[in-house]
Design a protein around this motif. Structure first.
Motif, PDB file in Angstrom:
ATOM      1  N   SER A 165      -0.084   3.999  12.633  1.00 18.80           N
ATOM      2  CA  SER A 165      -0.660   2.922  12.280  1.00 18.80           C
ATOM      3  C   SER A 165      -2.013   2.989  11.669  1.00 18.80           C
ATOM      4  O   SER A 165      -2.513   2.462  10.793  1.00 18.80           O
ATOM      5  N   VAL A 166      -2.737   4.005  12.078  1.00 23.36           N
ATOM      6  CA  VAL A 166      -4.037   4.296  11.640  1.00 23.36           C
ATOM      7  C   VAL A 166      -4.147   4.697  10.372  1.00 23.36           C
ATOM      8  O   VAL A 166      -4.671   4.135   9.430  1.00 23.36           O
ATOM      9  N   LEU A 167      -3.343   5.648   9.831  1.00 29.16           N
ATOM     10  CA  LEU A 167      -3.201   6.384   8.544  1.00 29.16           C
ATOM     11  C   LEU A 167      -2.736   5.226   7.584  1.00 29.16           C
ATOM     12  O   LEU A 167      -3.356   4.959   6.612  1.00 29.16           O
ATOM     13  N   LEU A 168      -1.750   4.199   8.020  1.00 28.87           N
ATOM     14  CA  LEU A 168      -1.374   3.201   6.951  1.00 28.87           C
ATOM     15  C   LEU A 168      -2.397   2.213   6.761  1.00 28.87           C
ATOM     16  O   LEU A 168      -2.461   1.499   5.742  1.00 28.87           O
ATOM     17  N   GLY A 169      -3.076   1.958   7.983  1.00 28.78           N
ATOM     18  CA  GLY A 169      -4.061   0.983   8.227  1.00 28.78           C
ATOM     19  C   GLY A 169      -5.098   1.224   7.023  1.00 28.78           C
ATOM     20  O   GLY A 169      -5.728   0.224   6.581  1.00 28.78           O
ATOM     21  N   LEU A 170      -5.419   2.453   6.824  1.00 26.78           N
ATOM     22  CA  LEU A 170      -6.323   2.624   6.004  1.00 26.78           C
ATOM     23  C   LEU A 170      -6.144   2.144   4.465  1.00 26.78           C
ATOM     24  O   LEU A 170      -7.092   1.757   3.861  1.00 26.78           O
ATOM     25  N   PHE A 171      -4.970   2.119   4.011  1.00 27.34           N
ATOM     26  CA  PHE A 171      -4.701   1.493   2.608  1.00 27.34           C
ATOM     27  C   PHE A 171      -5.088  -0.058   2.856  1.00 27.34           C
ATOM     28  O   PHE A 171      -5.051  -0.547   1.705  1.00 27.34           O
ATOM     29  N   PHE A 172      -4.754  -0.950   3.776  1.00 24.42           N
ATOM     30  CA  PHE A 172      -5.306  -2.128   3.957  1.00 24.42           C
ATOM     31  C   PHE A 172      -6.576  -2.390   3.598  1.00 24.42           C
ATOM     32  O   PHE A 172      -7.355  -3.232   2.983  1.00 24.42           O
ATOM     33  N   ALA A 173      -7.436  -1.370   4.322  1.00 26.61           N
ATOM     34  CA  ALA A 173      -8.855  -1.235   4.186  1.00 26.61           C
ATOM     35  C   ALA A 173      -9.040  -0.990   2.741  1.00 26.61           C
ATOM     36  O   ALA A 173     -10.251  -1.708   1.962  1.00 26.61           O
ATOM     37  N   PHE A 174      -8.354  -0.279   1.991  1.00 24.71           N
ATOM     38  CA  PHE A 174      -8.788   0.227   0.585  1.00 24.71           C
ATOM     39  C   PHE A 174      -8.683  -1.029  -0.126  1.00 24.71           C
ATOM     40  O   PHE A 174      -9.256  -1.389  -1.225  1.00 24.71           O
ATOM     41  N   PHE A 175      -7.497  -1.818   0.176  1.00 23.60           N
ATOM     42  CA  PHE A 175      -7.260  -3.052  -0.643  1.00 23.60           C
ATOM     43  C   PHE A 175      -8.300  -4.111  -0.413  1.00 23.60           C
ATOM     44  O   PHE A 175      -8.842  -4.771  -1.846  1.00 23.60           O
TER      45      PHE A 175
END
Length: 325
Positions: free
Chosen positions: A107-117
């Motif tokens: 969840s943390v690793l994939l959540g980073l990409f929402f932050a990038f978005f």
């Protein structure tokens, strides 16, 4: 005393907007048969947060929170892998710790990409209708990137490099919309995600232009749009219903009890090939139209095309084999 809900209180609270958006996303994704219309508004609160927040650092942090909560919600099914005896882990406490750790870390690793978005969109947005294309394109790019990222982490001798780990893709909830499902053959889940984000941003933009109006007015606009989209979708279903032919197909499902690979050392490929071959021969004897093998059975790899074709041809009829590699 009642809480006054207006643009300067609850609906301007970043935590409320971000978590509310994540909850709508999770519900539409996990209960798509009934809640898929929520996918049309799931990102609207998140876009309100992005418009209201001026600090890029806070945009990144709250985007990260949105991503963690969203991914944790849509892959909560991973916790059902516990207990881990199937993986050779007998200790229940160790198994629980591993399951929770992998779930949270993913969840943390994939959540980073929402932050990038969130950060990229905040930098590129021009507060115009053109942002619809920017938001949709960035969203699809981040979905592709996070899927590719996970494939890099799990890259090995028996894996492939590509955007294969498609956890939480926005388009999957919207595929339950019969009107949007017609676009799937043209661009798959990425096109559905693009369209879904575009609808969300367009709705947000209209509501933002009404920001001087009452909150109740915005609520009824949201409810009305949601109802209209749902009704339009159901009309399409009713007008495009086709009769189902009376033909039936016989399906044979093959199951195996192979132990976990990493709890038994190296694979005995010859032994596994013999077992799969015997199971296929037994399945063919019931004269099915379709044979379904378990996931990761790798019958084609272990037996080869020629051997499989010989087994399937013994009943002198066309048999479809689904080898779930």
């Amino acid at each position: 005393m009642f809480m006054r809900i207006n643009n300067t209180s609850l609906f301007s609270n970043p935590l409320f907007l971000v978590l509310g958006s994540a909850i709508l996303y999770i519900v539409s994704y996990n209960v798509p048969a009934y809640a898929w219309p929520l996918g049309f508004i799931a990102l609207v609160p998140f876009f309100f947060f992005l418009r209201n927040e001026q600090s890029l650092r806070r945009v990144f942090r709250y985007g990260f929170l949105f991503g963690i909560v969203t991914i944790a919600g849509v892959i909560v099914w991973f916790l059902s892998t516990y207990p881990l005896e199937w993986a050779g882990i007998e200790n229940p406490f160790v198994g629980a710790a591993i399951a929770l750790f992998v779930w949270f870390l993913t969840s943390v690793l994939l959540g980073l990409f929402f932050a990038f978005f969130a950060a990229l969109f905040k930098k590129l947005a021009r507060n115009s209708w053109g942002d619809i294309f920017v938001a949709s394109s960035l969203w699809v790019l981040m979905e592709f990137s996070r899927a590719l990222f996970l494939s890099l982490l799990f890259l090995g001798s028996q894996s492939s490099l590509g955007p294969d780990w498609i956890f939480g893709f926005f388009g999957y909830s919207l595929v339950w919309s019969h009107s949007l499902a017609h676009f799937a053959p043209w661009g798959g889940v990425y096109l559905l995600s693009f369209i879904g984000v575009a609808i969300n941003y367009a709705l947000f933009f209209v509501l933002y232009r009404m920001r001087e109006g009452k909150t109740a007015r915005k609520f009824f606009v949201l409810a009305g749009v949601l109802c209209a989209l749902f009704i339009a979708d159901q009309i399409i279903v009713l007008t495009s219903t086709q009769k189902i032919s009376g033909d039936t197909k016989t399906i044979t499902i093959v199951t195996t009890n192979f132990p976990a690979t990493f709890s038994q050392g190296f694979l005995n490929i010859n032994e596994r090939a013999n077992v799969i071959g015997n199971l296929l021969e037994e399945a063919v004897q019931s004269s099915p139209d379709i044979i379904v093998l378990p996931e990761d059975s790798r019958a084609l790899l272990y037996l080869g095309t020629t051997t499989i074709q010989k087994i399937l041809n013994r009943e002198q009829k066309e048999v479809v084999l689904i080898d779930s590699d």
